[in-house]
Design an enzyme around this catalytic site. Structure first.
Site, mmCIF file in Angstrom:
data_model
loop_
_atom_site.group_PDB
_atom_site.id
_atom_site.type_symbol
_atom_site.label_atom_id
_atom_site.label_comp_id
_atom_site.label_asym_id
_atom_site.label_seq_id
_atom_site.Cartn_x
_atom_site.Cartn_y
_atom_site.Cartn_z
ATOM 1 N N PRO A 1 0.930 -1.152 -0.098
ATOM 2 C CA PRO A 1 -0.135 0.038 0.031
ATOM 3 C C PRO A 1 0.763 1.309 -0.020
ATOM 4 O O PRO A 1 1.745 1.377 0.747
ATOM 5 C CB PRO A 1 -0.665 -0.277 1.314
ATOM 6 C CG PRO A 1 -0.799 -1.586 1.495
ATOM 7 C CD PRO A 1 0.411 -2.180 1.191
ATOM 8 N N GLU A 2 0.228 2.149 -0.832
ATOM 9 C CA GLU A 2 1.193 3.734 -0.899
ATOM 10 C C GLU A 2 0.356 4.419 -0.180
ATOM 11 O O GLU A 2 -0.772 4.186 0.429
ATOM 12 C CB GLU A 2 1.261 3.950 -2.551
ATOM 13 C CG GLU A 2 2.347 2.836 -2.969
ATOM 14 C CD GLU A 2 2.592 2.962 -4.483
ATOM 15 O OE1 GLU A 2 2.620 4.401 -4.947
ATOM 16 O OE2 GLU A 2 2.931 2.172 -5.208
ATOM 17 N N HIS B 1 -5.204 -15.333 10.451
ATOM 18 C CA HIS B 1 -4.509 -14.200 10.214
ATOM 19 C C HIS B 1 -4.850 -13.005 10.957
ATOM 20 O O HIS B 1 -4.256 -12.101 10.784
ATOM 21 C CB HIS B 1 -4.322 -13.916 8.698
ATOM 22 C CG HIS B 1 -3.807 -15.199 7.863
ATOM 23 N ND1 HIS B 1 -2.626 -15.645 8.220
ATOM 24 C CD2 HIS B 1 -4.545 -15.792 6.848
ATOM 25 C CE1 HIS B 1 -2.594 -16.805 7.327
ATOM 26 N NE2 HIS B 1 -3.466 -16.554 6.592
ATOM 27 N N ARG C 1 0.735 -12.329 5.268
ATOM 28 C CA ARG C 1 2.324 -12.683 5.020
ATOM 29 C C ARG C 1 3.115 -12.017 6.452
ATOM 30 O O ARG C 1 4.293 -12.199 6.257
ATOM 31 C CB ARG C 1 2.470 -11.747 3.868
ATOM 32 C CG ARG C 1 1.951 -12.177 2.692
ATOM 33 C CD ARG C 1 2.467 -11.472 1.383
ATOM 34 N NE ARG C 1 1.573 -11.758 0.169
ATOM 35 C CZ ARG C 1 1.907 -11.119 -1.062
ATOM 36 N NH1 ARG C 1 3.029 -10.581 -1.288
ATOM 37 N NH2 ARG C 1 1.285 -11.446 -2.003
ATOM 38 N N LYS D 1 23.019 15.097 -7.998
ATOM 39 C CA LYS D 1 22.725 13.308 -7.775
ATOM 40 C C LYS D 1 22.495 12.718 -9.236
ATOM 41 O O LYS D 1 21.825 13.405 -10.030
ATOM 42 C CB LYS D 1 21.253 13.212 -7.057
ATOM 43 C CG LYS D 1 21.193 14.067 -5.857
ATOM 44 C CD LYS D 1 21.960 13.045 -4.727
ATOM 45 C CE LYS D 1 21.943 13.532 -3.330
ATOM 46 N NZ LYS D 1 20.671 13.749 -2.941
#
Length: 293
Positions: A2-3, A102, A125, A166
């Protein structure tokens, strides 16, 4: 994983049920997730009132009356389920239909208007994690983070400063949480495509270009903000595991213009080039080799 839009969607779903609620009972069904739970986590949470449910980058930040904060990271498959508390476990119904084996953390709360509330953290997970930190103390999770991409502090001038000198690719820079907090692979790919920027272009080149003409980096910051806002309104993106706190899917994946569209025709008018998937720093990068050259 998830972002920012997915975590913000979860935050918005939890907030009406949690803010103002008192935590009556906490049950930990295992000693750890990705990392061990904080020492005496259950006892430190029980009896506390939740004062605010916030987000920083990809973390949920729950402020408690004890002046501690509960941080939660969803990892790859973590999700929160929230709903009215039902004493009989067999009678509980959640849209997620996730296996209860879970369910690693379960909380029972009392909300001033919603009554008895149940909050469950499910993570097949176990790549997510939780931590308890002092409100005003050092924070190993958050102290190093750059500005939020939806904040006023995230600007073209900020990117130009951080990009100067950079040589790494611009996509690498945007995924660096020290430069900007909360961005992930999906939304960076989408924003770079919108601005026709090559993901492999060195950061320094964009910084130099900004000194002559700020249009490109100005456009990129606005494209990032716009992409995130649209994704939040769509409830985030569901590629595999993500669901919000009520068990609903996100829908932004139906608006992808480049991410996951390998081999499909570019959506830009008159282009006709097929989207390519290339690997950058071990991650799939989706781009149009013509528009983003």
């Amino acid at each position: 994983m998830p972002e920012l839009p997915e975590v913000e969607t979860v935050r918005r779903g939890l907030d009406p049920f949690l803010t103002g609620a008192t935590i009556n009972e906490v049950k930990l069904n295992r000693p750890n997730l990705r990392f061990p739970f904080p020492i005496n986590m259950a006892k430190r949470l029980e009896g506390q009132t939740i004062q605010h449910v916030g987000r920083r980058a990809k973390y949920l930040v729950v402020e408690l009356s004890s002046r501690e904060k509960l941080l939660a990271h969803l990892g790859m498959s973590g999700s929160f389920k929230v709903g009215q508390y039902v004493p009989d476990a067999d009678a509980r119904v959640h849209k997620q239909k996730l296996s209860p084996k879970h369910d690693h953390v379960a909380m029972r709360l009392t909300h001033p208007t919603k009554g008895e509330v149940e909050l469950i953290y499910n993570d097949p997970r176990r790549f997510g994690y939780m931590d308890l930190i002092a409100e005003d103390g050092p924070n190993k999770h958050l102290d190093h983070l750059g500005p939020e991409p939806l904040s006023n502090q995230f600007s073209a001038d900020h990117l130009a400063t951080r990009f100067t000198g950079k040589k790494s690719p611009v996509k690498t820079g945007l995924l660096d949480q020290r430069i900007v907090a909360g961005l992930g692979n999906i939304y960076v790919c989408e924003a770079l495509f919108e601005m026709c920027i090559d993901p492999f272009k060195p950061m320094a080149d964009l910084a130099k270009a900004h000194q002559k003409d700020p249009v490109l980096l100005d456009g990129l910051t606005q494209a990032i903000k716009r992409t995130l806002m649209i994704a939040i309104e769509a409830g985030g993106s569901t590629l595999k595991d993500f669901k919000n706190a009520q068990g609903d899917l996100g829908y932004f994946q139906h608006q992808f213009r480049v991410y996951g569209r390998e081999g499909e025709i570019c959506v830009h008018d008159g282009c006709g080039t097929r989207i390519e998937r290339r690997v950058l720093s071990g991650r799939s990068t989706f781009m149009c080799p013509t528009c983003q050259s």
